[in-house]
Motif scaffolding. Structure first.
Motif, PDB file in Angstrom:
ATOM      1  N   ALA A  48       1.074  -1.144   0.023  1.00 28.28           N
ATOM      2  CA  ALA A  48       0.371  -0.123   0.103  1.00 28.28           C
ATOM      3  C   ALA A  48       1.398   1.058   0.101  1.00 28.28           C
ATOM      4  O   ALA A  48       1.786   1.258   0.429  1.00 28.28           O
ATOM      5  CB  ALA A  48      -0.807  -0.360   0.978  1.00 28.28           C
ATOM      6  N   LEU A  49       0.818   2.343  -1.079  1.00 29.68           N
ATOM      7  CA  LEU A  49       1.200   3.221  -0.752  1.00 29.68           C
ATOM      8  C   LEU A  49       1.870   4.127   0.536  1.00 29.68           C
ATOM      9  O   LEU A  49       2.291   4.637   0.691  1.00 29.68           O
ATOM     10  CB  LEU A  49       0.310   4.630  -1.194  1.00 29.68           C
ATOM     11  N   GLU A  50       0.778   3.487   1.114  1.00 32.93           N
ATOM     12  CA  GLU A  50       0.413   4.473   2.538  1.00 32.93           C
ATOM     13  C   GLU A  50       2.101   4.331   3.441  1.00 32.93           C
ATOM     14  O   GLU A  50       2.307   4.792   4.468  1.00 32.93           O
ATOM     15  CB  GLU A  50      -0.612   5.027   3.312  1.00 32.93           C
ATOM     16  N   ARG A  51       1.506   3.178   3.518  1.00 33.50           N
ATOM     17  CA  ARG A  51       3.032   2.385   3.797  1.00 33.50           C
ATOM     18  C   ARG A  51       4.359   2.965   3.292  1.00 33.50           C
ATOM     19  O   ARG A  51       4.928   2.575   4.157  1.00 33.50           O
ATOM     20  CB  ARG A  51       3.548   0.941   3.921  1.00 33.50           C
ATOM     21  N   ILE A  52       4.907   3.236   2.241  1.00 27.69           N
ATOM     22  CA  ILE A  52       6.310   3.767   1.264  1.00 27.69           C
ATOM     23  C   ILE A  52       6.355   5.134   3.000  1.00 27.69           C
ATOM     24  O   ILE A  52       8.038   4.892   2.415  1.00 27.69           O
ATOM     25  CB  ILE A  52       5.503   4.242   0.489  1.00 27.69           C
ATOM     26  N   GLN A  53       5.863   5.946   3.548  1.00 29.71           N
ATOM     27  CA  GLN A  53       6.485   6.986   4.005  1.00 29.71           C
ATOM     28  C   GLN A  53       7.238   6.240   5.285  1.00 29.71           C
ATOM     29  O   GLN A  53       8.305   6.259   5.682  1.00 29.71           O
ATOM     30  CB  GLN A  53       5.473   7.935   4.733  1.00 29.71           C
ATOM     31  N   TYR A  61      -1.082  -0.923  -9.521  1.00 26.33           N
ATOM     32  CA  TYR A  61      -1.879  -1.702  -9.010  1.00 26.33           C
ATOM     33  C   TYR A  61      -2.031  -1.095  -7.747  1.00 26.33           C
ATOM     34  O   TYR A  61      -3.022  -1.014  -6.818  1.00 26.33           O
ATOM     35  CB  TYR A  61      -1.671  -3.383  -9.383  1.00 26.33           C
ATOM     36  N   GLY A  62      -2.242   0.656  -7.760  1.00 22.35           N
ATOM     37  CA  GLY A  62      -3.119   1.000  -6.744  1.00 22.35           C
ATOM     38  C   GLY A  62      -2.087   1.260  -5.690  1.00 22.35           C
ATOM     39  O   GLY A  62      -2.106   1.501  -4.292  1.00 22.35           O
ATOM     40  N   GLY A  63      -0.883   0.739  -5.416  1.00 26.46           N
ATOM     41  CA  GLY A  63       0.103   0.141  -4.304  1.00 26.46           C
ATOM     42  C   GLY A  63       1.410   0.773  -5.429  1.00 26.46           C
ATOM     43  O   GLY A  63       1.872   1.110  -6.601  1.00 26.46           O
ATOM     44  N   ALA A  64       2.598   0.198  -4.180  1.00 26.35           N
ATOM     45  CA  ALA A  64       3.728   0.037  -4.897  1.00 26.35           C
ATOM     46  C   ALA A  64       4.608  -0.854  -5.340  1.00 26.35           C
ATOM     47  O   ALA A  64       4.274  -1.807  -4.077  1.00 26.35           O
ATOM     48  CB  ALA A  64       4.880   0.979  -3.781  1.00 26.35           C
ATOM     49  N   ARG A  65       5.510  -0.754  -6.106  1.00 19.02           N
ATOM     50  CA  ARG A  65       4.955  -2.731  -6.382  1.00 19.02           C
ATOM     51  C   ARG A  65       7.092  -2.875  -6.411  1.00 19.02           C
ATOM     52  O   ARG A  65       7.319  -1.720  -6.938  1.00 19.02           O
ATOM     53  CB  ARG A  65       4.730  -3.268  -7.874  1.00 19.02           C
ATOM     54  N   PHE A  66       7.857  -3.363  -5.957  1.00 17.07           N
ATOM     55  CA  PHE A  66       9.266  -4.192  -5.211  1.00 17.07           C
ATOM     56  C   PHE A  66       9.637  -4.656  -6.146  1.00 17.07           C
ATOM     57  O   PHE A  66      10.933  -5.252  -6.507  1.00 17.07           O
ATOM     58  CB  PHE A  66       9.281  -3.962  -3.615  1.00 17.07           C
ATOM     59  N   ALA A  67       9.204  -5.493  -7.136  1.00 26.02           N
ATOM     60  CA  ALA A  67       9.373  -6.379  -7.420  1.00 26.02           C
ATOM     61  C   ALA A  67      10.559  -6.430  -9.430  1.00 26.02           C
ATOM     62  O   ALA A  67      11.803  -5.761  -8.488  1.00 26.02           O
ATOM     63  CB  ALA A  67       8.724  -7.639  -7.674  1.00 26.02           C
ATOM     64  N   GLY A  68      10.218  -6.963  -9.793  1.00 20.89           N
ATOM     65  CA  GLY A  68      11.360  -5.827 -11.226  1.00 20.89           C
ATOM     66  C   GLY A  68      12.566  -6.865 -11.076  1.00 20.89           C
ATOM     67  O   GLY A  68      12.201  -8.394 -10.959  1.00 20.89           O
ATOM     68  N   SER A  69      13.236  -5.804 -11.480  1.00 18.71           N
ATOM     69  CA  SER A  69      14.721  -6.779 -11.727  1.00 18.71           C
ATOM     70  C   SER A  69      15.005  -7.167  -9.934  1.00 18.71           C
ATOM     71  O   SER A  69      16.135  -7.632  -9.605  1.00 18.71           O
ATOM     72  CB  SER A  69      15.272  -5.451 -11.612  1.00 18.71           C
TER      73      SER A  69
END
Length: 281
Positions: free
Chosen positions: A160-165, A188-196
């Motif tokens: 969830a984006l609100e957890r990013i801070q 998807y309405g959030g922050a995605r950390f996967a990718g590379s």
């Protein structure tokens, strides 16, 4: 002859009797062993489950899950604790960066076991840390948990984006050398950390209660998991970690966990005691 107090069976509440029967039924039916988890924590979580399932007793709940595997899947999240943060306890990750990784750097290849990885926050924290220290290409990560839903969420790496801070504050306190935003993108309405970051990661179902060692590791990180086990199960898990670690390998535990009272304590040195990092002798 009057029996001593130690000879008299401890009187259990109806709830505790039903709880033990429920855990035994789960083990026999689904082969998930929660019988040696900390009872105080299970009492609290299963009391909440009664409301969720709209039943009055654990016996009624047991009847539901024995007859319907989907109901057991619903109950599973109450039996496992899925609470984590990225770079939780930043001093732990700073100690890894400053004191452990320089030693791991001497190995041509490295294996890291994140045991009880939950929804993946610790895994991605370690991946970022190893990436910034230039060790990603020679490190293979194994992320394990008993909860398939948690593993799927860990692999997705979406939060969830609100957890990013909060994640960002922890990252900087842990000695992060870049911007955390370099490692995720909004999706998807959030922050995605996967990718590379997803490269060189193996996700697998593994139970510290019933399964055995499956790799030789240079670092085992199992944080805030043992606090939910009784003493016997804690010793079993720590035995797995001891057997998995190479000579002079490292074990990281949570801030409220310790090796000190375990029978495995003699096999380790307190490498960074304040951060609960131990080194196998």
């Amino acid at each position: 002859m009057k029996p001593s107090a130690s000879d008299v069976p401890q009187r259990l509440s109806d709830f505790d009797i039903e709880l033990r029967l429920l855990l035994e039924a789960i083990y026999l039916k689904y082969q998930h062993d929660f019988r040696h988890y900390a009872m105080s924590s299970l009492r609290r979580r299963l009391t909440q489950a009664l409301d969720e399932f709209n039943v009055e007793t654990l016996s009624q709940l047991q009847d539901r899950i024995m007859r319907d595997g989907n109901e057991f899947s619903r109950l599973f999240r109450y039996l496992t604790v899925q609470v984590s943060d990225m770079f939780r306890d930043p001093s732990y990750f700073r100690a890894l960066r400053e004191h452990v990784l320089p030693r791991l750097r001497t190995y041509p290849s490295i294996k890291v076991w994140v045991a009880g990885c939950s929804t993946g926050e610790e895994l991605w924290s370690l991946k970022i840390l190893f990436d910034e220290e230039g060790l990603t290409e020679r490190t293979l990560f194994y992320a394990t948990d008993i909860n398939p839903d948690a593993l799927a969420r860990a692999e997705a790496g979406i939060y969830a984006l609100e957890r990013i801070q909060g994640f960002t504050q922890n990252y900087l306190a842990a000695g992060g050398t870049r911007s955390l935003s370099d490692y995720y993108h909004a999706a998807y309405g959030g922050a995605r950390f996967a990718g590379s970051l997803k490269e060189r990661v193996v996700f697998a179902d593994h139970s510290l209660s019933t399964d055995e060692v499956f790799l030789e590791a240079h670092l085992v990180s199992c944080r805030n998991v043992l606090i939910y086990f009784d003493r016997g199960l804690q010793d079993r898990a720590l035995g797995l970690f001891e057997n998995a670690l190479v000579r002079r390998g490292f074990l990281g535990l949570g801030s409220k966990e310790s090796l000190r009272f375990s029978r495995h304590y003699p096999a380790f040195d307190e490498f960074r005691a304040a951060e609960r990092i131990y080194q196998k002798r």
